[in-house]
Design an enzyme around this catalytic site. Structure first.
Site, mmCIF file in Angstrom:
data_model
loop_
_atom_site.group_PDB
_atom_site.id
_atom_site.type_symbol
_atom_site.label_atom_id
_atom_site.label_comp_id
_atom_site.label_asym_id
_atom_site.label_seq_id
_atom_site.Cartn_x
_atom_site.Cartn_y
_atom_site.Cartn_z
ATOM 1 N N ASP A 7 37.868 70.111 30.824
ATOM 2 C CA ASP A 7 37.318 69.757 32.129
ATOM 3 C C ASP A 7 36.227 70.767 32.454
ATOM 4 O O ASP A 7 36.228 71.888 31.929
ATOM 5 C CB ASP A 7 38.418 69.790 33.202
ATOM 6 N N ARG B 3 38.407 58.144 46.944
ATOM 7 C CA ARG B 3 38.008 59.263 46.088
ATOM 8 C C ARG B 3 37.290 60.271 46.973
ATOM 9 O O ARG B 3 36.272 59.955 47.592
ATOM 10 C CB ARG B 3 37.075 58.790 44.963
ATOM 11 N N CYS C 22 38.031 64.506 30.758
ATOM 12 C CA CYS C 22 37.959 63.498 31.819
ATOM 13 C C CYS C 22 36.526 63.057 32.101
ATOM 14 O O CYS C 22 36.320 62.000 32.713
ATOM 15 C CB CYS C 22 38.622 64.003 33.086
ATOM 16 N N ARG D 44 40.096 54.246 31.280
ATOM 17 C CA ARG D 44 40.159 54.331 32.739
ATOM 18 C C ARG D 44 40.218 52.918 33.324
ATOM 19 O O ARG D 44 40.983 52.659 34.254
ATOM 20 C CB ARG D 44 38.925 55.057 33.302
ATOM 21 N N GLN E 89 43.494 59.082 36.113
ATOM 22 C CA GLN E 89 42.956 59.691 34.894
ATOM 23 C C GLN E 89 44.076 59.980 33.900
ATOM 24 O O GLN E 89 43.927 59.762 32.696
ATOM 25 C CB GLN E 89 42.215 60.974 35.234
ATOM 26 N N HIS F 251 44.644 63.685 40.283
ATOM 27 C CA HIS F 251 43.811 62.634 39.687
ATOM 28 C C HIS F 251 44.702 61.738 38.827
ATOM 29 O O HIS F 251 44.571 61.683 37.606
ATOM 30 C CB HIS F 251 42.707 63.273 38.848
#
Length: 332
Positions: A233, A108, A274, A318, A138, A135
């Protein structure tokens, strides 16, 4: 047709077929149901994975750690200060060393090239926990959540993303929606749309031609009509804090409010995010900017806490979707 993802890296959904993605979603739902039923998994017993974090996280770190340990794996966590990668040791050398120790590597951080090079040199599966360009884990969690709360099949679902259309979440959603034949709309100012990666957009549109997906980028709020999902987001990603005042000014017309939801004409529209989200002024950053006269909320608290919001189901997913990726790629 049987799906076998053993030994595969998970860097972007662009690398996977719709059938592969369907397999991962089904596996995620199955593993979640087993966990809810108290059935313990053993698919990762004897496996060791390392988590490389150049960007901090709550959900990604916890999801990988819990998902792996629930299936019997051992996890090692290395943040930017705990590794010599890129400092005293090249990325290539670090990747080759870690590949000798571990069965899989999560990364990450910032550049997509880093996660690609880790996969190139390590010799073991590498999983993208977030980069500036993508991502993918996600998106799996998002699709799982939509399937849990929306009666439509994914190919009939319309997702509208109001905000920064040239960020990693919008790009990740474009690939995911294109692969699964969905209708995705990035809704944001033309100034940011002009900064989008043109080559990436062309690749997405090529995928959409083959799956029947519709991928749009617009500044016209009329696109909200008929949406099944409004996706949120934050307006400035990690490392872009100096851009917050300008982004807030530019993106405040795209803040998700109750009027946004009403504009869909869908009484059952879902709100996904997210996370983390600025939806009130209870965080240090939101308070600091409010005191400076800048409202950084991308969504109102009324929407975030409404019956439409499924953000915490999404956050839990997740873990289940990441578990599916781990089991599918390095499991027994």
């Amino acid at each position: 047709m049987a799906v076998n993802l053993k030994g595969r890296s998970f860097l972007t959904l662009e690398d996977f077929t719709p059938g592969d993605i369907r397999y991962l979603l089904d596996l995620g739902h199955d593993l979640k149901a087993k966990r809810r039923a108290g059935i313990s998994g053993h698919a990762l017993e004897g496996k060791h994975i390392v988590l490389l974090f150049e960007k901090t996280s709550t959900r990604t770190r916890c999801s990988f750690e819990v998902a792996a340990t629930q299936e019997g794996a051992h996890v090692t966590y290395l943040d930017a200060g705990s590794s010599q990668m890129g400092k005293k040791e090249s990325l290539e050398d670090s990747a080759k060393v870690l590949g000798r120790f571990f069965d899989g590597i999560e990364y990450r951080g910032f550049a997509q090239k880093v996660v690609e090079d880790l996969a190139k040199y390590s010799g073991v599966p590498v999983w993208n926990g977030l980069t500036d360009a993508d991502h993918p884990t996600q998106i799996l969690a998002d699709m799982m959540t939509i399937e849990e709360h929306c009666a439509k099949p994914l190919r009939e679902v319309k997702v509208v993303f109001p905000g920064d259309v040239r960020n990693n979440m919008c790009y990740a959603w474009m690939f995911g929606a294109a692969k699964m034949g969905m209708h995705f709309v990035g809704l944001g100012p033309q100034e940011l749309a002009r900064e989008m990666d043109d080559a990436l957009v062309r690749r997405v549109q090529d995928i959409a031609l083959g799956t029947g997906a519709t991928i749009e980028i617009t500044h016209d709020p009329a696109c909200l009509k008929g949406a099944d999902v409004i996706y949120g987001d934050i307006w400035a990603s990690m490392g872009e804090e100096d851009l917050i005042p300008k982004r807030a000014e530019l993106l405040s017309p795209y803040r998700v409010t109750e009027e946004t939801l009403k504009a869909t004409g869908n009484p059952n529209v879902l709100y996904l995010h997210c996370l983390p989200s600025f939806h009130d002024f209870e965080t240090k950053l939101a308070k600091e900017w409010k005191d400076k006269g800048v409202d950084i909320r991308e969504v109102t608290d009324e929407v975030f806490r409404s019956r439409h919001s499924v953000v915490f189901d999404e956050a839990e997913n997740r873990m289940h979707s990441i578990k599916a990726v781990l089991v599918a790629t390095i499991g027994k």
